[in-house]
Design a protein around this motif. Structure first.
Motif, PDB file in Angstrom:
ATOM      1  N   ARG A 175     -70.997 -46.849   8.152  1.00 14.83           N
ATOM      2  CA  ARG A 175     -69.740 -46.321   8.705  1.00 14.83           C
ATOM      3  C   ARG A 175     -70.116 -45.083   9.518  1.00 14.83           C
ATOM      4  N   VAL A 176     -69.644 -45.037  10.734  1.00  7.24           N
ATOM      5  CA  VAL A 176     -70.086 -43.980  11.646  1.00  7.24           C
ATOM      6  C   VAL A 176     -68.969 -42.958  11.838  1.00  7.24           C
ATOM      7  N   ILE A 177     -69.294 -41.710  11.539  1.00 10.27           N
ATOM      8  CA  ILE A 177     -68.308 -40.632  11.672  1.00 10.27           C
ATOM      9  C   ILE A 177     -68.883 -39.568  12.609  1.00 10.27           C
ATOM     10  N   ALA A 178     -68.196 -39.369  13.732  1.00 12.68           N
ATOM     11  CA  ALA A 178     -68.665 -38.358  14.693  1.00 12.68           C
ATOM     12  C   ALA A 178     -68.033 -37.026  14.356  1.00 12.68           C
ATOM     13  N   LEU A 179     -68.868 -35.988  14.322  1.00 18.07           N
ATOM     14  CA  LEU A 179     -68.356 -34.621  14.136  1.00 18.07           C
ATOM     15  C   LEU A 179     -67.924 -34.133  15.505  1.00 18.07           C
ATOM     16  N   ASP A 180     -66.644 -33.834  15.614  1.00 21.16           N
ATOM     17  CA  ASP A 180     -66.086 -33.514  16.925  1.00 21.16           C
ATOM     18  C   ASP A 180     -64.944 -32.519  16.736  1.00 21.16           C
ATOM     19  N   VAL A 181     -65.008 -31.409  17.465  1.00 21.74           N
ATOM     20  CA  VAL A 181     -63.972 -30.380  17.330  1.00 21.74           C
ATOM     21  C   VAL A 181     -62.571 -30.964  17.586  1.00 21.74           C
ATOM     22  N   LYS A 182     -62.500 -32.022  18.404  1.00 20.25           N
ATOM     23  CA  LYS A 182     -61.188 -32.612  18.706  1.00 20.25           C
ATOM     24  C   LYS A 182     -60.835 -33.758  17.752  1.00 20.25           C
ATOM     25  N   GLY A 183     -61.637 -33.940  16.736  1.00 21.36           N
ATOM     26  CA  GLY A 183     -61.367 -35.011  15.767  1.00 21.36           C
ATOM     27  C   GLY A 183     -60.253 -34.647  14.802  1.00 21.36           C
ATOM     28  N   LYS A 184     -60.173 -35.422  13.719  1.00 24.27           N
ATOM     29  CA  LYS A 184     -59.110 -35.208  12.731  1.00 24.27           C
ATOM     30  C   LYS A 184     -59.600 -34.224  11.664  1.00 24.27           C
ATOM     31  N   PRO A 185     -58.795 -33.202  11.357  1.00 24.20           N
ATOM     32  CA  PRO A 185     -59.238 -32.296  10.287  1.00 24.20           C
ATOM     33  C   PRO A 185     -59.047 -32.952   8.911  1.00 24.20           C
ATOM     34  N   CYS A 245     -71.606 -42.136  21.877  1.00 23.17           N
ATOM     35  CA  CYS A 245     -71.633 -41.917  20.422  1.00 23.17           C
ATOM     36  C   CYS A 245     -70.206 -41.715  19.909  1.00 23.17           C
ATOM     37  N   LEU A 246     -69.404 -41.002  20.711  1.00 22.04           N
ATOM     38  CA  LEU A 246     -67.995 -40.817  20.309  1.00 22.04           C
ATOM     39  C   LEU A 246     -67.282 -42.166  20.294  1.00 22.04           C
ATOM     40  N   GLN A 247     -67.599 -43.009  21.278  1.00 23.45           N
ATOM     41  CA  GLN A 247     -66.974 -44.346  21.318  1.00 23.45           C
ATOM     42  C   GLN A 247     -67.417 -45.219  20.154  1.00 23.45           C
ATOM     43  N   ARG A 248     -68.681 -45.061  19.766  1.00 26.15           N
ATOM     44  CA  ARG A 248     -69.250 -45.901  18.695  1.00 26.15           C
ATOM     45  C   ARG A 248     -68.675 -45.537  17.317  1.00 26.15           C
ATOM     46  N   ALA A 249     -68.159 -44.307  17.210  1.00 25.65           N
ATOM     47  CA  ALA A 249     -67.730 -43.812  15.891  1.00 25.65           C
ATOM     48  C   ALA A 249     -66.496 -44.550  15.377  1.00 25.65           C
ATOM     49  N   ASP A 250     -66.474 -44.796  14.077  1.00 18.93           N
ATOM     50  CA  ASP A 250     -65.290 -45.383  13.426  1.00 18.93           C
ATOM     51  C   ASP A 250     -64.226 -44.307  13.213  1.00 18.93           C
ATOM     52  N   GLN A 251     -64.683 -43.070  13.003  1.00 18.31           N
ATOM     53  CA  GLN A 251     -63.755 -41.954  12.783  1.00 18.31           C
ATOM     54  C   GLN A 251     -64.340 -40.704  13.434  1.00 18.31           C
ATOM     55  N   LYS A 252     -63.453 -39.773  13.792  1.00 20.41           N
ATOM     56  CA  LYS A 252     -63.914 -38.489  14.339  1.00 20.41           C
ATOM     57  C   LYS A 252     -63.362 -37.386  13.436  1.00 20.41           C
ATOM     58  N   TRP A 253     -64.262 -36.524  12.997  1.00 21.77           N
ATOM     59  CA  TRP A 253     -63.916 -35.510  11.991  1.00 21.77           C
ATOM     60  C   TRP A 253     -64.108 -34.117  12.594  1.00 21.77           C
ATOM     61  N   SER A 254     -63.041 -33.320  12.542  1.00 26.98           N
ATOM     62  CA  SER A 254     -63.139 -31.925  12.990  1.00 26.98           C
ATOM     63  C   SER A 254     -63.248 -31.009  11.773  1.00 26.98           C
ATOM     64  N   LEU A 255     -64.245 -30.131  11.794  1.00 20.53           N
ATOM     65  CA  LEU A 255     -64.433 -29.191  10.683  1.00 20.53           C
ATOM     66  C   LEU A 255     -63.539 -27.971  10.832  1.00 20.53           C
ATOM     67  N   SER A 256     -63.087 -27.743  12.062  1.00 19.18           N
ATOM     68  CA  SER A 256     -62.274 -26.556  12.348  1.00 19.18           C
ATOM     69  C   SER A 256     -61.885 -26.636  13.812  1.00 19.18           C
ATOM     70  N   ALA A 257     -60.902 -25.838  14.207  1.00 19.66           N
ATOM     71  CA  ALA A 257     -60.564 -25.774  15.638  1.00 19.66           C
ATOM     72  C   ALA A 257     -61.578 -24.912  16.391  1.00 19.66           C
ATOM     73  N   LEU A 258     -62.470 -24.249  15.651  1.00 20.73           N
ATOM     74  CA  LEU A 258     -63.505 -23.423  16.279  1.00 20.73           C
ATOM     75  C   LEU A 258     -64.697 -24.296  16.651  1.00 20.73           C
ATOM     76  N   THR A 259     -65.321 -24.016  17.770  1.00 23.43           N
ATOM     77  CA  THR A 259     -66.573 -24.709  18.111  1.00 23.43           C
ATOM     78  C   THR A 259     -67.700 -24.006  17.365  1.00 23.43           C
ATOM     79  N   LEU A 260     -68.386 -24.747  16.550  1.00 21.26           N
ATOM     80  CA  LEU A 260     -69.469 -24.175  15.734  1.00 21.26           C
ATOM     81  C   LEU A 260     -70.812 -24.461  16.397  1.00 21.26           C
ATOM     82  N   PRO A 261     -71.798 -23.588  16.196  1.00 24.25           N
ATOM     83  CA  PRO A 261     -73.130 -23.880  16.734  1.00 24.25           C
ATOM     84  C   PRO A 261     -73.742 -25.063  15.973  1.00 24.25           C
ATOM     85  N   HIS A 262     -74.430 -25.941  16.690  1.00 23.27           N
ATOM     86  CA  HIS A 262     -74.896 -27.170  16.036  1.00 23.27           C
ATOM     87  C   HIS A 262     -75.796 -26.932  14.815  1.00 23.27           C
TER      88      HIS A 262
END
Ligand SMILES: C[S@@+](CC[C@H](N)C(=O)[O-])C[C@H]1O[C@@H](n2cnc3c(N)ncnc32)[C@H](O)[C@@H]1O
Length: 155
Positions: A69-79, A113-130
């Motif tokens: 199951r592929v989950i992309a970490l993305d600031v615009k994803g779902k919190p 990679c964003l397209q391939r993801a089953d879900q997109k997860w946002s850790l915060s509305a802040l952009t974090l350093p990788h």
């Protein structure tokens, strides 16, 4: 159950290594957390950033397991709250699913990679350093596991 973090960035400073290890080492063998570091694309003099991101995307797509199951970490994803993460983790465990979490480099994830993801997860509305993202993931996954165990770490 196995959770793999596919993260762009190698040869991280010691504080990143030890921050990640601090939490990942606490997880038991039946809840494995594995970190796969992918080489960043070339960003030196005259670099073509789109090309660098494509090469990171190629490596990431090739590293995704067949049935993961592929989950992309993305600031615009779902919190997700920690409770929601724990509930997801329980679902993954019950389904016998292996999971991979995608963390981009300095310029983010390749759009494929964003397209391939089953879900997109946002850790915060802040952009974090990788480099920090892998530490936050390890801590939150450990926290979710303690919640499922009724361990006092999560309050
Ligand atoms: C420095 S950020 C990239 C910023 C880039 N401008 C973007 O829009 O993706 C590096 C990576 O860390 C992860 N990341 C950073 N902040 C995040 C957040 N708040 N939630 C989820 N992932 C995050 C993403 O995977 C991102 O590709």
């Amino acid at each position: 159950m196995r959770v793999r973090i596919l993260a762009v960035g190698q040869k991280m400073p010691a504080w990143v290594e030890s921050g990640y290890q601090e939490y990942s080492k606490r997880l038991p063998a039946d809840f494995q957390l594995e970190l796969i570091e992918l080489a960043p694309g070339y960003r030196g003099k005259g670099a073509d950033i789109a090309r660098a991101m494509r090469s990171e995307g190629d490596a990431m797509l090739a590293a995704i397991g067949k049935n993961e199951r592929v989950i992309a970490l993305d600031v615009k994803g779902k919190p997700w709250s920690t409770e929601q993460l724990a509930s997801q983790a329980e679902d993954w465990r019950m389904a016998g699913a292996n999971v991979c979490l995608l963390v981009g480099g300095p310029d983010g994830l390749d759009p494929r990679c964003l397209q391939r993801a089953d879900q997109k997860w946002s850790l915060s509305a802040l952009t974090l350093p990788h480099p920090l993202v892998r530490i936050v993931l390890a801590e939150q996954i450990y926290r979710a596991w303690t919640l499922l165990q009724g361990h006092p770490y999560h309050k």
